[in-house]
Design an enzyme around this catalytic site. Structure first.
Site, PDB file in Angstrom:
ATOM      1  N   SER A 136       0.831  -1.201   0.000  1.00  0.00           N
ATOM      2  CA  SER A 136       0.000   0.000   0.000  1.00  0.00           C
ATOM      3  C   SER A 136       0.861   1.244   0.000  1.00  0.00           C
ATOM      4  CB  SER A 136      -0.901   0.027   1.231  1.00  0.00           C
ATOM      5  OG  SER A 136      -1.509   1.292   1.360  1.00  0.00           O
ATOM      6  N   TYR A 149      -1.181   0.236  10.439  1.00  0.00           N
ATOM      7  CA  TYR A 149      -1.356  -0.415   9.145  1.00  0.00           C
ATOM      8  C   TYR A 149      -0.200  -0.047   8.218  1.00  0.00           C
ATOM      9  CZ  TYR A 149      -3.608  -1.088   4.520  1.00  0.00           C
ATOM     10  OH  TYR A 149      -3.907  -1.431   3.227  1.00  0.00           O
TER      11      TYR A 149
END
Ligand SMILES: Cc1cc2nc3c(=O)[nH]c(=O)nc-3n(C[C@H](O)[C@H](O)[C@H](O)COP(=O)(O)OP(=O)(O)OC[C@H]3O[C@@H](n4cnc5c(N)ncnc54)[C@H](O)[C@@H]3O)c2cc1C
Lengths: 244, 432
Positions: A136, A149
């Protein structure tokens, strides 16, 4: 090229789109996720649409002990393995409860890295294959709003980069995929800017292309490369005052 | 909340949108609050809008099995995907509307018709069964002849959420259409030509409704699936290349007014008249000419546009159509696209088609058009006609209720409790 393609974390929206891209290109598909029985309809869909062979497999990214057996138990060592495993969690929960944070770290880094490590060794022994990790842009720089995250994704991105470095001489290619916003269940109810938001189908097509062309790192929606270049380069004294 | 509208961009309403990916998601939504299912949003008006809960079904788009032309699929799959998967294998939808961007659920709920209604009937003709989730979250499988099936086909999502269906595709030898076009100069000639072509598999006419000198001129297009022997030797039997899309910006509609519209219509007629005769046309441009323009609905500007589509029974059609076209011409509102089709008999309880002629037109969403459409309502009712809910965005309740079937449908929904669970802005407006 029409060997089997393994999709890990196959129940997600991105994974479904990726499976369709490779199914349409004629690859047999191996779908793997927790509660594999819920993959049945997706398996039938791929078989019906594209006339390819599809198998489903029980796989839990967090049960790293099972990964060796999982890889050994596949009907064939895949030509391409794509890891779409991940969990966003919520930052506030991760802050309040470090145990919850650890689950997010494990789901986005430890689990994916573990299973790809087993696949990497098998592909290295064979001397061919492609590994795709869906990481990501959140891993490009830690931000207050989701650094747990983000940090796990950063670890995963670095892992993929190292793996590529190691395996490039062994005939095995590694693709790092850095999606920005993608219209998936994960983002349901969250408003994101349209030019930065990709459809899952775009991600599927981009990954197929990257595998074929042996691209190293792709940002789905190329503007993200520029956006992240800017964000990465904001000096820390300034960055800490922002809320990006 | 998301600002939502149908394809006509009118009306636009803030809706809470929930996306379904599997049966459990649908059950959760059904048990939570009143709702309407939404397919791909190609109905023009407010049929797939519910401010409290609009259930987006496009995530349930799996094709589950295919054998000998019989396809089982989830409701959210698009006709475009079905064609993409099966046309190369020699299969095509038995019935298709003028866009392939509709979902299976939307095609069933509106019981859509194509250019072949006079021979093949509506979408219902190809549906073997439908799995429907009722208000209690239970799923029932209904088939032709079952009351609930007959209400669901044409029921506009108001009988439950369609989850899956089995449909039959038609075998085709190629992806090409043999098209015969005729240029005609009056409504009477056009109707005579339709009647003479009752066994043509596909028929449709584009007709000039402006007040220009070519009022009533039409181009009638007849078609049939090309067989192998119809194709030149060097022509691939199945051509599936997706066409590129021409983007359309906001704000073009200024071009489509008054005199300009007359000119466009007559230029189009002359162009097509010169090329009248036989041609081999590819499936995509034959069935879906508008799909080649991305977002052409924006042509009319941000206020959007409204379609008017009615059907008149066969014997009343010549007079009724003439009056409708005269009213349109007189209003000088015109319509870029006026499409005339021949229907066969009604089948399901509440579906739109009946044996006769259907006329469809679009108008910009403004006061004058709304006034004109009220006039067209009156003419339609006076000639025993009715209206297509998939195109409606503005009908008055009294107009809808002039169709005696509407009362029966509403009463059935009330008695069974369906009305309390499945509702759209349209169903509230029309008292369905
Ligand atoms: C360019 C164009 C050409 C067209 N040409 C034709 C034509 O030739 N013939 C014709 O008949 N129609 C035509 N239409 C209309 C279109 O076929 C119908 O409106 C169709 O219902 C649209 O399907 P959708 O999936 O977009 O449904 P939506 O617009 O999302 O919904 C339409 C209706 O179906 C219901 N619905 C959708 N999915 C479900 C589900 N899973 N369960 C229960 N109910 C559901 C909704 O509640 C709503 O009442 C045309 C539309 C366009 C834009």
């Amino acid at each position: 090229m029409s060997g089997p393609v393994l999709i890990l974390g196959a129940a997600s929206d991105i994974a479904r789109a990726v499976a369709r891209s490779f199914g349409e290109a004629g690859h047999p598909i191996q779908l793997a996720a927790r509660n594999a029985e819920r993959l049945e309809d997706d398996a039938r869909d791929l078989a019906t649409r594209y006339g390819v062979e599809v198998t489903t497999h029980e796989f839990d990214a967090l049960e790293t002990d099972s990964h060796a057996g999982f890889v050994a138990g596949l009907p064939a060592l895949p030509e391409v393995a794509i890891c779409a495993v991940g969990a966003m969690g919520t930052q506030t929960k991760s802050e309040a409860d470090p145990q919850a944070a650890i689950q997010i770290m494990r789901a986005n880094y430890e689990g994916p890295a573990s299973v790809l490590a087993h696949l990497a060794n098998a592909m290295e022994a064979r001397g061919s294959g492609t590994l795709v990790g869906i990481s990501s842009v959140a891993g490009d720089r830690g931000r207050a709003s989701n650094y747990v995250y983000g940090s796990a994704k950063a670890g995963f991105t670095a892992f993929l980069s190292g793996l590529r470095n190691r395996l490039s001489k062994q005939g095995v290619h590694v693709v790092t995929v850095l999606p920005g916003f993608v219209k998936t269940a994960m983002l349901e109810g969250i408003e994101t800017p349209a030019p930065l938001t990709a459809e899952p189908e775009e991600v599927g097509a981009a990954i197929l292309k990257a595998v074929r062309r042996k691209t190293n790192v792709i940002y789905t929606r190329p503007v993200w490369r520029a956006v992240m270049a800017v964000i990465r380069n904001i000096p820390e004294p300034v960055f800490k005052k922002t809320s990006i | 909340m998301t600002e939502l509208s149908g394809w006509g961009l009118f009306p636009q309403i803030d809706c809470r949108v929930v996306r379904a990916r599997c049966e459990d998601d649908v059950r959760k939504a059904v048990l939570a609050a009143p709702l309407i299912a939404r397919g791909n949003g190609r109905a023009y008006g407010d049929a797939a809008l519910n401010p409290g809960q609009t259930l987006d079904m496009t995530g349930m788009d799996r094709m589950l099995s295919f054998k000998d032309g019989m396809l089982v699929a989830e409701a959210g799959v698009l006709l475009a995907d079905i064609i993409h998967a099966f046309l190369p294998r020699g299969w095509f939808p038995l019935v298709t509307p003028g866009t392939k961007m509709v979902s299976l659920g939307g095609a069933i709920a509106a019981d859509v018709h194509g250019k072949n209604h006079h021979v093949d009937g509506s979408f219902r003709s190809c549906v073997d069964w439908v799995e429907l989730m009722g208000m209690d979250g239970e799923v029932s499988r209904v088939a032709p002849g079952d009351e609930l099936f007959e209400w669901t086909l044409g029921g506009m999502g108001l009988t439950g959420v369609i989850l899956r269906a089995q449909i039959r595709l038609r075998p085709v030898e190629s992806s090409w259409i043999v098209q015969d076009s005729k240029a005609l100069t009056s409504l009477t000639e056009t109707i005579d030509a339709f009647e003479a072509a009752m066994d043509a598999p596909y028929s449709v006419a584009w007709i000039d409704c402006t007040d220009g000198p070519q009022h009533g001129h039409s181009i009638l297009l007849l078609g049939r699936h090309a067989r192998s022997e119809d194709l030149p030797a060097d022509r691939p039997k199945f051509n599936l290349q997706r066409r590129g899309k021409i983007p359309v910006p906001f704000g073009m509609p200024l071009l489509f007014k008054g005199r300009a519209l007359q000119l466009i219509n007559s230029a189009y007629w002359r162009l097509k008249a010169r090329r009248a005769g036989r041609a081999l046309v590819d499936w995509d441009s034959y069935f879906y000419p508008l799909d080649g323009l991305a977002n052409w609905n924006k042509l009319y500007g941000r206020n959007g546009f409204i379609q008017f589509q009615c059907v008149l029974p066969r014997d009343m059609a010549p007079d009724g159509l003439a009056k409708l076209m005269a009213a349109i011409a007189e209003s000088k509102q015109g319509s870029v696209l006026s499409v005339l089709k021949r229907f066969g008999p009604q089948t399901s309880h509440f579906s739109f088609p009946m044996a006769g002629y259907t006329l469809a037109m679009d108008f910009p969403a403004n006061e004058r058009s709304l006034a004109l459409m009220e006039q067209l309502d009156k003419i339609t009712l006076a000639h025993g006609g009715r209206f297509y809910l998939a195109k409606d965005a503005r009908m008055a309740q009294a107009v809808a209720k002039a169709d005696p079937r509407a009362e029966t449908f509403a009463a059935m929904r009330k008695e069974t409790g369906l009305a309390a669970r499945f509702a759209s802005v349209q169903s509230e407006r029309l008292g369905l």
